[in-house]
Design an enzyme around this catalytic site. Structure first.
Site, PDB file in Angstrom:
ATOM      1  N   GLU A  49     -25.375  19.228 -58.544  1.00  9.88           N
ATOM      2  CA  GLU A  49     -25.556  20.437 -59.351  1.00  9.88           C
ATOM      3  C   GLU A  49     -25.241  20.068 -60.798  1.00  9.88           C
ATOM      4  OE1 GLU A  49     -23.328  23.772 -57.877  1.00  9.88           O
ATOM      5  OE2 GLU A  49     -24.249  23.640 -55.902  1.00  9.88           O
ATOM      6  N   GLU A  99     -24.455  20.053 -45.941  1.00  3.96           N
ATOM      7  CA  GLU A  99     -25.055  20.158 -47.274  1.00  3.96           C
ATOM      8  C   GLU A  99     -24.603  18.983 -48.129  1.00  3.96           C
ATOM      9  OE1 GLU A  99     -24.676  24.165 -49.013  1.00  3.96           O
ATOM     10  OE2 GLU A  99     -24.501  23.243 -50.988  1.00  3.96           O
ATOM     11  N   ASP A 149     -24.856  17.848 -52.184  1.00  3.68           N
ATOM     12  CA  ASP A 149     -25.222  18.486 -53.448  1.00  3.68           C
ATOM     13  C   ASP A 149     -25.184  17.602 -54.679  1.00  3.68           C
ATOM     14  OD1 ASP A 149     -25.237  21.025 -52.223  1.00  3.68           O
ATOM     15  OD2 ASP A 149     -23.095  21.276 -52.535  1.00  3.68           O
TER      16      ASP A 149
END
Ligand SMILES: *[C@@H]1O[C@H](CO)[C@@H](O)[C@H](O)[C@H]1NC(C)=O
Ligand SMILES: *[C@@H]1O[C@H](CO)[C@@H](O)[C@H](O)[C@H]1NC(C)=O
Ligand SMILES: *[C@@H]1O[C@H](CO)[C@@H](O)[C@H](O)[C@H]1NC(C)=O
Length: 289
Positions: A103, A99, A101
């Site tokens: 955010e 993953e 990311d």
């Protein structure tokens, strides 16, 4: 070169399958959460959060990718966004997932968002780095790009690299190069932790909360199963993102990155000696750029 691997390279070159989806969110993504609230109008994706939408809304890419440049223009929830989290990330599925990311943790009006980054490899994350934005991320669209190739992952904002994760597989650190990832976007109610550690709750009188996305441009290699692991890693003209040119940032880009990191980075897992009880992750002592 052994005959078998020569054949493999030839097959891989012929079957090579890269793509350039030209900025149409509607043709490359679909809404996977809260569809009655989200709007996809041409190239514009609006994720909406209100009390009736429940916990979240979101969209994901139809295809799965292995390496490439993943560009998205995002305009974050304006005004009082405390308790909301807007995301843009790549992820595979399963317990050993990878993953990458971006955010965005909301805040009350006038207080800064937190740009939160992380990377999981083979199911293990714990590699957070956080920044305050050096611009107002709610006033306009900004360019959030993940550049991912067999050697390195780079997070860019408006063309400025803010973070690098280098392939140190030979040192025993897994790198995301064994499975495809899809691209996801979402808008969450995360008021139990997002803003000042959960101190500031969502104020529903400001709902609906709307995050806007456009110009999704995944210039990347399709993941079609295990053969893609070899195919997608071959530096060819059509998968330019694997070119040696992108193995290292230029001195100029490193300068830009260091300047942003020294002024705006507010958390770095590599400096969190207390959290790791003094036994720091191996990559923390290795050069990333
Ligand atoms: C959000 O803030 C802007 C200016 O900061 C203001 O013009 C606008 O009316 C506000 N919107 C809401 C819904 O409060
Ligand atoms: C967004 O940033 C990436 C990475 O720097 C760059 O390749 C791309 O051209 C930018 N896109 C736009 C629309 O500016
Ligand atoms: C919100 O604002 C406060 C006060 O400026 C700050 O401490 C915090 O880091 C900001 N961001 C979030 C997501 O809590």
């Amino acid at each position: 070169m052994a005959f078998n691997s020569l054949v493999l390279v030839i097959i891989a070159t012929i079957a090579f399958d890269s793509l350039l989806v030209n900025g149409k969110i509607s043709s490359s993504m679909y809404v996977n959460w809260g569809s009655h609230h989200c709007k996809m109008i041409g190239d514009d994706l609006q994720l909406v959060l209100d009390k009736s939408a429940g916990k979240s809304s979101g969209a994901q890419s139809k295809r799965s990718f292995l390496f490439g440049s993943f560009e998205m223009l995002i305009k974050l929830v304006p005004n009082n966004s405390a308790g909301t989290v807007t995301t843009y990330y790549l992820s595979s599925i399963g317990t050993k997932h990878d993953e990458i990311d971006f955010e965005f943790l909301g805040n009350i009006s006038g207080q800064p968002y937190i740009i939160h980054t992380n990377i999981y490899t083979q199911g293990v994350g714990n590699r957070e780095q956080q920044f305050y934005p050096w611009f107002d991320p709610t006033a306009d669209f900004h360019n959030y790009t993940v550049h991912w190739n067999p050697n390195v992952v780079v997070w860019y904002i408006d063309g400025i690299p803010i973070r690098v994760f280098r392939n140190y597989q030979y040192k025993g650190i897994p790198f995301p190069n064994q499975q495809g990832m899809r691209v996801y976007t979402s808008l969450w109610n995360a008021d139990e932790w997002a803003t000042r550690g959960g101190l500031v709750k969502i104020d529903w009188t400001n709902a609906p909360f709307i995050a806007r996305y456009k110009n999704f441009r995944p210039r990347s290699c399709y993941y079609n199963g295990p053969l893609s692991i070899v195919q997608c890693a071959i530096p060819t003209k059509s998968n330019w993102w694997t070119s040696p040119l992108y193995n290292k940032l230029s001195a100029y880009k490193v300068g830009e990155m260091n300047s942003i990191r020294s002024k705006y980075m507010i958390y770095d897992y590599c400096k969190d000696v207390k959290r790791f009880k003094g036994v720091m992750p191996i990559e923390c002592s290795l050069a990333q750029y």
